[in-house]
Design an enzyme around this catalytic site. Structure first.
Site, PDB file in Angstrom:
ATOM      1  N   GLY A   1      -2.459 -12.092  -2.031  1.00 14.90           N
ATOM      2  CA  GLY A   1      -2.743 -11.531  -2.829  1.00 14.90           C
ATOM      3  C   GLY A   1      -1.093 -11.387  -3.599  1.00 14.90           C
ATOM      4  O   GLY A   1      -0.391 -10.722  -2.961  1.00 14.90           O
TER       5      GLY A   1
ATOM      6  N   GLY B   1       2.542  -8.200  -4.276  1.00 16.87           N
ATOM      7  CA  GLY B   1       2.609  -9.715  -3.895  1.00 16.87           C
ATOM      8  C   GLY B   1       3.585 -10.964  -4.218  1.00 16.87           C
ATOM      9  O   GLY B   1       4.105 -11.762  -3.119  1.00 16.87           O
TER      10      GLY B   1
ATOM     11  N   ASN C   1      -0.453   0.069   1.866  1.00 15.55           N
ATOM     12  CA  ASN C   1      -0.094   0.783   2.003  1.00 15.55           C
ATOM     13  C   ASN C   1      -1.845   1.104   3.094  1.00 15.55           C
ATOM     14  O   ASN C   1      -2.280   2.537   2.392  1.00 15.55           O
ATOM     15  CB  ASN C   1      -0.516   2.173   0.894  1.00 15.55           C
ATOM     16  CG  ASN C   1       1.003   2.428   0.260  1.00 15.55           C
ATOM     17  OD1 ASN C   1       1.956   1.922   1.717  1.00 15.55           O
ATOM     18  ND2 ASN C   1       1.077   2.535  -0.347  1.00 15.55           N
TER      19      ASN C   1
ATOM     20  N   SER D   1       7.886  -0.682   1.306  1.00 18.06           N
ATOM     21  CA  SER D   1       8.741   0.066   0.035  1.00 18.06           C
ATOM     22  C   SER D   1       9.395  -0.294  -1.132  1.00 18.06           C
ATOM     23  O   SER D   1      10.000  -0.997  -0.502  1.00 18.06           O
ATOM     24  CB  SER D   1       9.236   1.351   0.871  1.00 18.06           C
ATOM     25  OG  SER D   1       9.307   2.466  -0.403  1.00 18.06           O
TER      26      SER D   1
ATOM     27  N   LYS E   1       5.331   4.432   7.561  1.00 19.62           N
ATOM     28  CA  LYS E   1       5.276   4.463   5.515  1.00 19.62           C
ATOM     29  C   LYS E   1       4.755   5.092   4.881  1.00 19.62           C
ATOM     30  O   LYS E   1       5.069   5.458   3.874  1.00 19.62           O
ATOM     31  CB  LYS E   1       4.919   2.948   4.624  1.00 19.62           C
ATOM     32  CG  LYS E   1       4.397   2.625   3.739  1.00 19.62           C
ATOM     33  CD  LYS E   1       5.815   3.053   3.171  1.00 19.62           C
ATOM     34  CE  LYS E   1       5.531   3.099   1.600  1.00 19.62           C
ATOM     35  NZ  LYS E   1       4.812   2.926   0.797  1.00 19.62           N
TER      36      LYS E   1
ATOM     37  N   HIS F   1       6.502   8.018   5.003  1.00 22.56           N
ATOM     38  CA  HIS F   1       7.983   8.457   4.136  1.00 22.56           C
ATOM     39  C   HIS F   1       7.388   8.936   2.355  1.00 22.56           C
ATOM     40  O   HIS F   1       7.674   8.956   1.784  1.00 22.56           O
ATOM     41  CB  HIS F   1       8.230   6.688   3.658  1.00 22.56           C
ATOM     42  CG  HIS F   1       8.643   6.528   2.748  1.00 22.56           C
ATOM     43  ND1 HIS F   1       8.689   6.515   1.567  1.00 22.56           N
ATOM     44  CD2 HIS F   1      10.211   5.675   2.539  1.00 22.56           C
ATOM     45  CE1 HIS F   1       8.731   5.942   0.420  1.00 22.56           C
ATOM     46  NE2 HIS F   1       9.700   5.346   1.286  1.00 22.56           N
ATOM     47  N   ASN F   2       5.707   7.784   2.719  1.00 24.12           N
ATOM     48  CA  ASN F   2       4.873   8.714   1.058  1.00 24.12           C
ATOM     49  C   ASN F   2       5.295  10.226   0.454  1.00 24.12           C
ATOM     50  O   ASN F   2       4.888  10.754  -0.278  1.00 24.12           O
ATOM     51  CB  ASN F   2       3.607   7.848   1.642  1.00 24.12           C
ATOM     52  CG  ASN F   2       4.219   6.873   0.204  1.00 24.12           C
ATOM     53  OD1 ASN F   2       5.455   5.838   0.802  1.00 24.12           O
ATOM     54  ND2 ASN F   2       3.075   6.241  -0.312  1.00 24.12           N
TER      55      ASN F   2
ATOM     56  N   GLU G   1       8.209  11.662   0.316  1.00 16.72           N
ATOM     57  CA  GLU G   1       8.313  11.196  -1.388  1.00 16.72           C
ATOM     58  C   GLU G   1       7.637  12.192  -1.863  1.00 16.72           C
ATOM     59  O   GLU G   1       8.533  12.224  -3.385  1.00 16.72           O
ATOM     60  CB  GLU G   1       7.509   9.880  -1.615  1.00 16.72           C
ATOM     61  CG  GLU G   1       7.472   9.180  -2.642  1.00 16.72           C
ATOM     62  CD  GLU G   1       6.870   7.799  -2.649  1.00 16.72           C
ATOM     63  OE1 GLU G   1       7.332   6.612  -2.098  1.00 16.72           O
ATOM     64  OE2 GLU G   1       5.816   8.015  -3.609  1.00 16.72           O
TER      65      GLU G   1
HETATM   66  C1  6PG Z   1       7.000   2.700  -2.150  1.00 12.21           C
HETATM   67  C2  6PG Z   1       6.353   3.501  -2.752  1.00 12.21           C
HETATM   68  C3  6PG Z   1       4.537   3.452  -3.217  1.00 12.21           C
HETATM   69  C4  6PG Z   1       2.874   3.295  -3.991  1.00 12.21           C
HETATM   70  C5  6PG Z   1       2.942   4.639  -3.797  1.00 12.21           C
HETATM   71  C6  6PG Z   1       2.639   5.938  -4.948  1.00 12.21           C
HETATM   72  O1  6PG Z   1       7.383   2.982  -1.155  1.00 12.21           O
HETATM   73  O2  6PG Z   1       7.129   1.420  -2.482  1.00 12.21           O
HETATM   74  O3  6PG Z   1       5.430   4.925  -1.754  1.00 12.21           O
HETATM   75  O4  6PG Z   1       4.129   2.503  -2.075  1.00 12.21           O
HETATM   76  O5  6PG Z   1       3.746   3.682  -4.918  1.00 12.21           O
HETATM   77  O6  6PG Z   1       1.582   4.323  -2.941  1.00 12.21           O
HETATM   78  O7  6PG Z   1       1.833   6.325  -4.461  1.00 12.21           O
HETATM   79  P1  6PG Z   1       0.464   7.286  -5.002  1.00 12.21           P
HETATM   80  O8  6PG Z   1      -0.240   6.627  -6.054  1.00 12.21           O
HETATM   81  O9  6PG Z   1      -0.167   7.955  -3.959  1.00 12.21           O
HETATM   82  O10 6PG Z   1       1.532   8.159  -6.091  1.00 12.21           O
END
Ligand code: 6PG
Length: 467
Positions: A9, A14, A102, A128, A182, A185-186, A189
């Site tokens: 990928g 990737g 993810n 991340s 993870k 984490h989001n 975020e």
């Molecule tokens: C990370 C981010 C990454 C991505 C998210 C964005 O930790 O590097 O979280 O995984 O930017 O998937 O998520 P959304 O598209 O749902 O905002």
């Protein structure tokens, strides 16, 4: 010579991860479904002999040393299953697949057990840090079996971001623990990003500050208690000028936020597990409502919200409010991880999670050091709130947060994340919630019974005659 590891990928993440691995001295065989992309990658970005392009799955698998280790950096969902099916005929017992996308944790659990039947090892790994992190050092959250982790531990630790507390990679836990962590984490975020956006909204609409000025304030905050990746990118965004118009670009960007699903999933699982992740849900809904641009335009025209400009709000109030929101966002996330770890038998060490979030990832911040101290002091303190130092921290900021959210209310500025953070806090601080009335209502219409505060047992009252 066989390659140390394979990577499938070659989208942004990737490509950068492959280059990172090669820069650390490991040979990495790379494959992409469309050969064009592989060729382009090799031509444009590869300068090292450590990156070996493969143009078929068979070629990729055959070029790897045994047991084979392959990182999948493909789109979460069906593409992962399709790739696993394509790989399976070429793999042998003891080979290892690592899903670095993810993926939803339930998919990871399913794949883990399906592959275990074939004798294939599997890790669900949260990655991340975006493209920059992937190249220079991401935060890595691998979960699965320890046996699987031990096969790649050395490489993962080397490519991960480094902080004074070590590399930002650890064995997160059993099963889908890595992808779960993870996902949370989001959730954090989303909550922090939304809180920053709300503070920005107050600054521009109530305080009438320019984007440049807001950028200067954010830059200062980033040197203080709010030092964090999200603050850093926010100040950089604020000062970015559009080349064509010379205006701050942020002012030209349409106010419709997209989402790929991880914030929503963390809210869904919080609902399933009964963890009050108020601001995760609020932040997902905030993105959802942002999408209804046309409806909002019509409503704004109809209602003409009356924006009172407040006289006495200070930049300091906003800083304290935001820092409380950061704290409470982490609090909800760590609580969620803790409950999931119990329910799903992940065996997650939350202290370690906070450590590997210190570098590389999107929610890295200075505050994580404080949170680690609080958790170190008492491993039971999963919300961080149950501690004298936490109380001092909260009490110092709370009056500012109340002032800011009151002001937002009176100015009709939506602040879903900030409000949700405060409601989370206030609910936890409240000994007597009105849930007694909810219970009475439930018993009234559904004979759902209730408990009493003055004697043990389960009770029901005939609130109205049935006949
Ligand atoms: C990370 C981010 C990454 C991505 C998210 C964005 O930790 O590097 O979280 O995984 O930017 O998937 O998520 P959304 O598209 O749902 O905002």
């Amino acid at each position: 010579m066989k390659a140390d590891i394979g990577l499938i990928g070659l989208a942004v993440m990737g490509q950068n991860l492959a280059l990172n691995i090669a820069r650390k001295g490991y040979s990495v065989a790379v494959y992409n479904r469309t050969a064009e992309r592989t060729k382009k990658f090799v031509e444009e970005r590869v300068k090292s002999e450590k990156v070996l392009p493969a143009y078929s799955i068979k070629e990729l698998v055959n070029s790897l040393s045994r047991p084979r280790k392959i990182i999948l950096m493909v789109k979460a969902g069906q593409a992962v299953d399709d790739m696993i099916s394509e790989l399976l005929p070429y793999l042998e017992k003891g080979d290892l697949l690592i899903d670095g996308g993810n993926s939803h944790f339930a998919d990871t659990d399913r794949r883990l057990s399906e592959l275990a039947k074939e004798g294939i090892l599997y890790l669900g790994m949260g990655v991340s840090g975006g493209e920059y992190g992937a190249l220079h050092g991401p935060s890595l959250m691998p979960g699965g079996t320890r046996e699987a982790y031990s096969l790649v531990e050395k490489i993962l630790v080397e490519i991960a971001a480094k902080t004074e507390d070590g590399p930002c990679c650890t064995y997160v836990g059993d099963g889908s623990a890595g992808h779960f962590v993870k996902m949370v984490h989001n959730g954090i975020e989303y909550s922090i990003m939304q809180a920053i956006a709300e503070v920005y909204d107050i600054m521009r609409k109530v305080m009438k500050l320019s984007s440049e000025k807001i950028g200067e304030i954010f830059e200062r905050w980033n040197r203080e208690e709010l030092a964090s990746f999200l603050m850093e990118i926010s100040y950089k965004i604020m000062s970015w000028k559009d080349e064509e118009t010379g205006k701050p670009l942020v002012e030209l960007i349409l106010d419709k936020a997209e989402q790929k699903g991880t914030g929503k999933w963390s809210t869904q699982v919080a609902l399933d597990l009964g963890v009050p992740a108020f601001s995760f849900g609020a932040s997902v809904f905030a993105r959802a409502v942002s999408y209804y641009k046309e409806e909002r335009q019509k409503m704004a025209e109809l209602y003409k919200p009356n924006m009172k400009t407040a006289e006495n709000i200070a930049v300091e109030d906003l800083k304290k409010t935001l820092s409380l929101a950061y704290f409470l966002s982490y609090s909800q996330g760590v609580w969620l991880i803790h409950e999931a770890s119990k329910s799903f038998k992940y065996n997650v060490d939350s202290l370690e999670v906070l450590r590997i979030w210190k570098g590389g990832c999107i929610i890295r911040s200075k505050m994580l050091d404080f949170l680690r101290q609080l958790l170190k002091n008492s491993q039971e303190n999963i919300t961080f709130l149950n501690d004298e130092r936490a109380r001092n921290f909260v009490e110092e900021r709370l009056p500012h947060a109340i002032k800011v959210t009151n002001l937002a209310r009176s100015s009709m500025i939506p602040t879903p994340s900030l409000n949700a953070c405060l409601d989370y806090l206030f609910s936890l601080m409240t000994e007597n919630l009105p849930a007694n009335l909810i219970q009475a209502q439930r018993d009234f219409f559904g004979a759902h019974t209730f408990q009493r505060i003055d004697k043990p047992g389960t009770f029901h009252v005939e609130w109205q005659p049935l006949e």
